[in-house]
Enzyme design. Structure first.
Site, mmCIF file in Angstrom:
data_model
loop_
_atom_site.group_PDB
_atom_site.id
_atom_site.type_symbol
_atom_site.label_atom_id
_atom_site.label_comp_id
_atom_site.label_asym_id
_atom_site.label_seq_id
_atom_site.Cartn_x
_atom_site.Cartn_y
_atom_site.Cartn_z
ATOM 1 N N TRP A 11 -6.010 -1.601 -1.272
ATOM 2 C CA TRP A 11 -6.798 -2.788 -1.617
ATOM 3 C C TRP A 11 -5.968 -3.879 -2.275
ATOM 4 O O TRP A 11 -6.478 -4.935 -2.615
ATOM 5 C CB TRP A 11 -7.990 -2.378 -2.507
ATOM 6 C CG TRP A 11 -9.029 -1.598 -1.734
ATOM 7 C CD1 TRP A 11 -9.022 -1.342 -0.388
ATOM 8 C CD2 TRP A 11 -10.227 -0.995 -2.240
ATOM 9 N NE1 TRP A 11 -10.134 -0.616 -0.028
ATOM 10 C CE2 TRP A 11 -10.894 -0.389 -1.148
ATOM 11 C CE3 TRP A 11 -10.810 -0.900 -3.515
ATOM 12 C CZ2 TRP A 11 -12.104 0.293 -1.295
ATOM 13 C CZ3 TRP A 11 -12.013 -0.216 -3.660
ATOM 14 C CH2 TRP A 11 -12.649 0.366 -2.567
ATOM 15 N N LYS A 12 -4.693 -3.613 -2.491
ATOM 16 C CA LYS A 12 -3.779 -4.631 -3.025
ATOM 17 C C LYS A 12 -4.377 -5.310 -4.260
ATOM 18 O O LYS A 12 -5.071 -4.659 -5.027
ATOM 19 C CB LYS A 12 -3.402 -5.625 -1.916
ATOM 20 C CG LYS A 12 -2.889 -4.903 -0.660
ATOM 21 C CD LYS A 12 -2.233 -5.802 0.347
ATOM 22 C CE LYS A 12 -1.771 -4.951 1.536
ATOM 23 N NZ LYS A 12 -1.027 -5.712 2.521
ATOM 24 N N GLU A 98 5.587 -5.059 0.003
ATOM 25 C CA GLU A 98 5.333 -6.164 -0.939
ATOM 26 C C GLU A 98 5.996 -5.890 -2.281
ATOM 27 O O GLU A 98 6.408 -6.821 -2.977
ATOM 28 C CB GLU A 98 3.812 -6.383 -1.071
ATOM 29 C CG GLU A 98 3.259 -7.063 0.180
ATOM 30 C CD GLU A 98 1.822 -6.713 0.529
ATOM 31 O OE1 GLU A 98 1.091 -6.193 -0.334
ATOM 32 O OE2 GLU A 98 1.430 -6.954 1.697
ATOM 33 N N SER A 214 -1.761 -4.368 10.220
ATOM 34 C CA SER A 214 -2.833 -4.930 11.041
ATOM 35 C C SER A 214 -3.624 -3.889 11.831
ATOM 36 O O SER A 214 -3.983 -4.108 12.987
ATOM 37 C CB SER A 214 -2.276 -6.020 11.978
ATOM 38 O OG SER A 214 -1.738 -7.087 11.224
ATOM 39 N N GLY A 235 -4.697 -2.328 5.116
ATOM 40 C CA GLY A 235 -4.863 -3.325 4.058
ATOM 41 C C GLY A 235 -6.170 -4.086 4.244
ATOM 42 O O GLY A 235 -7.254 -3.606 3.912
ATOM 43 N N GLY A 236 -6.070 -5.275 4.827
ATOM 44 C CA GLY A 236 -7.219 -6.175 4.971
ATOM 45 C C GLY A 236 -8.487 -5.517 5.487
ATOM 46 O O GLY A 236 -9.582 -5.735 4.947
#
Ligand code: PGA
Length: 254
Positions: A11-12, A98, A214, A235-236
């Site tokens: 979820w960063k 990241e 992705s 992620g997203g």
């Protein structure tokens, strides 16, 4: 024996504590009938204990996005493996691109962090992957070799029995440009051969290598159809429980 799939959500730096709890509760409800796939979510640090409390009774594993390798001390802003453990964490993402790109983490840091995770019985999810430039220069395998050799330096295979490797090509993260399933399979095969040379055949056969970059509901099934793709780090597309569950239930979408 085929490795159990692992679908993990990173979820960063998204979601406050209450937002994370709401998403986790929804995901717990949607995933209560999932039996064959391991699920992990990694909310930000401030949400870990709150979320951990709520998903205790579910099948969802709690992950952290990072840790610091020292046990304790004057390290302002850092979090130790034991602190994570007590908050209910079982998995920890280490060396995400990241972290490498924005916070200067290198393979030696990754190695120390994996050591700290292992010593606290946390499952390390080690992220590796090449940048766009490295890919263009045909250095993908060289970069992966260095990340694996130096990230796993000094370990015995039995210390890494829970290790998960996440192959995340940097050019595919958050860009919508996923690697093709064939590209992912080719690199995962390479990684498995590499760890086989370092730690032996049993280790290589049992270690999960998951793909990230992705991943979406519409490309997960095809990725998972490949022998060496054992799951995904998302992620997203993991931020919304109703979307993420479609990835978790990939085998019902084929
Ligand atoms: P993405 O991120 O799914 O948004 O590309 C993947 C990751 O960074 O782990």
């Amino acid at each position: 024996m085929k490795r159990a799939p692992l679908i993990a959500g990173n979820w960063k730096m998204f979601k406050t504590g209450s937002q994370a709890v709401a998403t986790a509760l929804r995901l717990a409800e949607l995933s209560c009938d999932v039996k064959d796939t391991d699920i992990m979510i990694a909310p930000p640090f401030t949400a870990l204990a709150l979320v951990g409390e709520k998903i205790k009774a579910s099948r969802i594993h709690l992950g952290a996005q990072n840790l610091f390798y020292e046990k304790e001390g004057a390290y302002t802003g850092e979090i130790s493996a034991n602190m994570l453990k007590e908050a209910g964490v079982s998995h920890v993402i280490i060396g995400h691109s990241e972290r490498r790109q924005y916070f200067g983490e290198n393979n030696e840091d990754v190695c120390k962090k994996i050591r700290a995770a292992v010593e606290s019985s946390l499952v390390p999810v080690m992220c590796i992957g090449e940048t766009e430039l490295e890919k263009k220069d045909e250095k993908t395998f060289y970069v992966l070799d260095k990340q694996i050799e130096n990230g796993l330096k000094g370990f015995r295979s039995d210390e890494l029995s829970d290790l998960v490797i996440a192959y995340e090509p940097v050019w595919a993260i958050g860009t919508g440009k996923s690697a093709t399933p064939d590209q992912a399979q080719q690199v995962h095969r390479y990684i498995r051969t590499k760890i086989q040379k370092m730690f032996g055949s049993n280790f290589a056969e049992e270690t999960r290598i998951i793909y990230g970059g992705s991943v979406k509901p519409d490309n997960i099934s095809e990725l998972m159809n490949h022998d060496d793709v054992d799951g995904a780090l998302v992620g997203g597309a993991s931020l919304d429980a109703d979307n993420f569950i479609q990835i978790i239930k990939f085998n019902r979408m084929i």
